[in-house]
Design a protein around this motif. Structure first.
Motif, mmCIF file in Angstrom:
data_model
loop_
_atom_site.group_PDB
_atom_site.id
_atom_site.type_symbol
_atom_site.label_atom_id
_atom_site.label_comp_id
_atom_site.label_asym_id
_atom_site.label_seq_id
_atom_site.Cartn_x
_atom_site.Cartn_y
_atom_site.Cartn_z
ATOM 1 N N ALA A 184 0.826 -1.210 0.000
ATOM 2 C CA ALA A 184 0.000 0.000 0.000
ATOM 3 C C ALA A 184 0.858 1.255 0.000
ATOM 4 O O ALA A 184 0.530 2.249 -0.660
ATOM 5 C CB ALA A 184 -0.936 -0.014 1.218
ATOM 6 N N LEU A 185 1.978 1.226 0.722
ATOM 7 C CA LEU A 185 2.892 2.371 0.730
ATOM 8 C C LEU A 185 3.498 2.587 -0.653
ATOM 9 O O LEU A 185 3.634 3.725 -1.118
ATOM 10 C CB LEU A 185 3.998 2.160 1.758
ATOM 11 N N LYS A 186 3.863 1.507 -1.308
ATOM 12 C CA LYS A 186 4.405 1.629 -2.666
ATOM 13 C C LYS A 186 3.364 2.232 -3.599
ATOM 14 O O LYS A 186 3.666 3.137 -4.399
ATOM 15 C CB LYS A 186 4.855 0.259 -3.184
ATOM 16 N N ALA A 187 2.138 1.751 -3.504
ATOM 17 C CA ALA A 187 1.069 2.269 -4.359
ATOM 18 C C ALA A 187 0.823 3.751 -4.110
ATOM 19 O O ALA A 187 0.409 4.480 -5.014
ATOM 20 C CB ALA A 187 -0.211 1.471 -4.131
ATOM 21 N N ALA A 188 1.103 4.199 -2.886
ATOM 22 C CA ALA A 188 0.928 5.609 -2.542
ATOM 23 C C ALA A 188 2.092 6.465 -3.014
ATOM 24 O O ALA A 188 2.072 7.685 -2.841
ATOM 25 C CB ALA A 188 0.750 5.758 -1.039
ATOM 26 N N GLY A 189 3.129 5.832 -3.592
ATOM 27 C CA GLY A 189 4.266 6.585 -4.112
ATOM 28 C C GLY A 189 5.372 6.839 -3.118
ATOM 29 O O GLY A 189 6.277 7.643 -3.392
#
Length: 239
Positions: A184-189
């Motif tokens: 989820a953190l990766k998806a948030a950039g």
């Protein structure tokens, strides 16, 4: 079109402890928005590299630039204020602070972001923390403490988040929860440098992988390249 400079850059980095040299000419770069893994067997220099990046260990040679500034001679707090946060191995939560106090006490919007990691956004990624927001750090399970350590680091709104063995010592079901949160953190950039022994899980998470062997960077590539050469796994990762 010009290419923006990397968020983090190391050139010829050397470091050690007393007369014992551990790192030899480390070169690495991390661009904003990337997730990069730092791999290698125990004792190969991963922890020493992280200590040098965050200012806990002063390099003996080479340069480190973070957010456009040289940081090799800066103390830890000055580097943190530039936007670098670490989730240390072992979590190190405060036993007498509540979950909410951890997340509020360290909050900082220093980077002027419009989409900040505020309390509700962190609770959105870690709903367990919202459920237990009034519990003390000492009352949390190991997995909950790990979530809190990550949430605490996010509350500073870091440009770069370093995760040192974030899934170490956790039960398999809790490890899965941490991997979900990291995705989820990766998806948030969120830009992330992660050290973890579960290479198979890092294949889906990381954009690039760096392998250390006896203090030297011996390989760099993406997940497809790492997956295609299992000799690397046998030689350098003991997998």
């Amino acid at each position: 079109m010009s290419v923006p400079p990397p968020l983090l850059s190391c050139q010829g980095l050397e470091a050690g402890y007393g007369a014992s040299q551990v790192l030899f000419g480390i070169h690495l770069q991390i661009a904003a928005g990337e997730v990069v893994s730092l791999l290698g067997r125990n004792g190969m220099g991963k922890s020493t590299t992280i200590k040098a990046l965050v200012g806990a260990l002063r390099p003996t040679a080479g340069s480190i630039h973070f957010a456009g500034q040289p940081t090799a001679r800066l103390p830890c707090d000055a580097i943190a204020r530039l936007g670098l946060a670490i989730v240390p191995e072992g979590r190190h939560v405060f036993p007498n602070l509540t979950v909410r106090e951890h997340l509020v006490a360290f909050a900082d919007r220093r980077n002027g972001l419009s989409d900040v990691w505020d309390l509700e956004r962190i609770y959105g990624v870690f709903p367990r923390l919202k459920e237990r927001q009034h519990h003390l750090g000492s009352q949390l399970s190991g997995g909950e403490q790990q979530m809190l350590a990550i949430g605490r680091a996010l509350s500073t709104n870091p440009r770069l988040l370093i995760l040192d063995e974030a899934t170490e010592g956790l039960a398999p079901v809790i490890r899965e929860e941490i991997w979900r949160c990291l995705a989820a953190l990766k998806a948030a950039g969120q830009t992330i440098l992660v050290v973890d022994k579960y290479v198979h899980r890092l294949m889906d998470l990381a954009d690039r992988h760096l392998i250390l062997e006896r203090g030297r960077m011996v390989w760099e590539g993406d997940s497809a390249a790492l997956n295609a050469d299992r000799r690397l796994w046998e030689r350098y990762l003991a997998v």
